[in-house]
Enzyme design. Structure first.
Site, PDB file in Angstrom:
ATOM      1  N   ASP A  14       0.818  -1.207   0.000  1.00  0.00           N
ATOM      2  CA  ASP A  14       0.000   0.000   0.000  1.00  0.00           C
ATOM      3  C   ASP A  14       0.856   1.263   0.000  1.00  0.00           C
ATOM      4  OD1 ASP A  14      -2.136  -1.703   0.000  1.00  0.00           O
ATOM      5  OD2 ASP A  14      -2.689  -1.357   2.085  1.00  0.00           O
ATOM      6  N   GLY A  15       1.993   1.231   0.684  1.00  0.00           N
ATOM      7  CA  GLY A  15       2.882   2.391   0.692  1.00  0.00           C
ATOM      8  C   GLY A  15       3.383   2.734  -0.702  1.00  0.00           C
TER       9      GLY A  15
END
Length: 142
Positions: A73-74
């Site tokens: 997700d980062g």
């Protein structure tokens, strides 16, 4: 399933579609190796016109139809920030630890790319908010 016929294309996209490969992989050498293993699969379906695995290559979204983001997700959030006002649809392949946004696993990549080529996908739009912190009338952070 066969790769995209060079004469077909998703409506409004180049033929073959042009993609950007993005990640924050430089922090994890094992991830760079995994991306290079997956690259030939992407090349069966799309033409790669941009790559940035460490956030150092200036973004120019001209001519890019789709971004494939490798990581967690980062990596997706960093890619969205990098694209700024030149957002493109993102196909996220989960090579990270969390997968709330990146829900395609590497072994699912060929089927996902085939579905994209067949226009069998939907785009989910997310908001991006720009914030700043001011102190005594001066922006101190954003």
């Amino acid at each position: 399933m066969e790769p995209l016929d060079r004469q077909e294309s998703v409506a409004g996209w180049s033929s073959p579609p042009r993609v950007a490969l993005l990640s924050s992989a430089s922090r994890r050498p094992d991830m760079v190796v995994r991306i290079q293993e997956l690259r030939p699969i992407v090349e069966q379906y799309f033409r790669i016109v941009y790559e940035d695995y460490d956030g150092e290559v200036p973004w120019n979204g001209n001519g890019v139809d789709l971004c494939i983001v490798f990581g967690g997700d980062g990596s997706i959030l960093r890619a969205a920030r990098k694209m700024g006002n030149q957002q493109r649809p993102v196909l996220a392949v989960n090579l990270g630890r969390l997968g709330f946004l990146a829900d395609i696993m590497p072994e699912q990549l060929p089927q996902a790319l085939q579905r994209v080529c067949q226009s069998d996908f939907s785009i989910v739009e997310h908001l991006m908010i720009r914030c700043g912190i001011q102190h005594s009338g001066q922006e101190v952070s954003h």
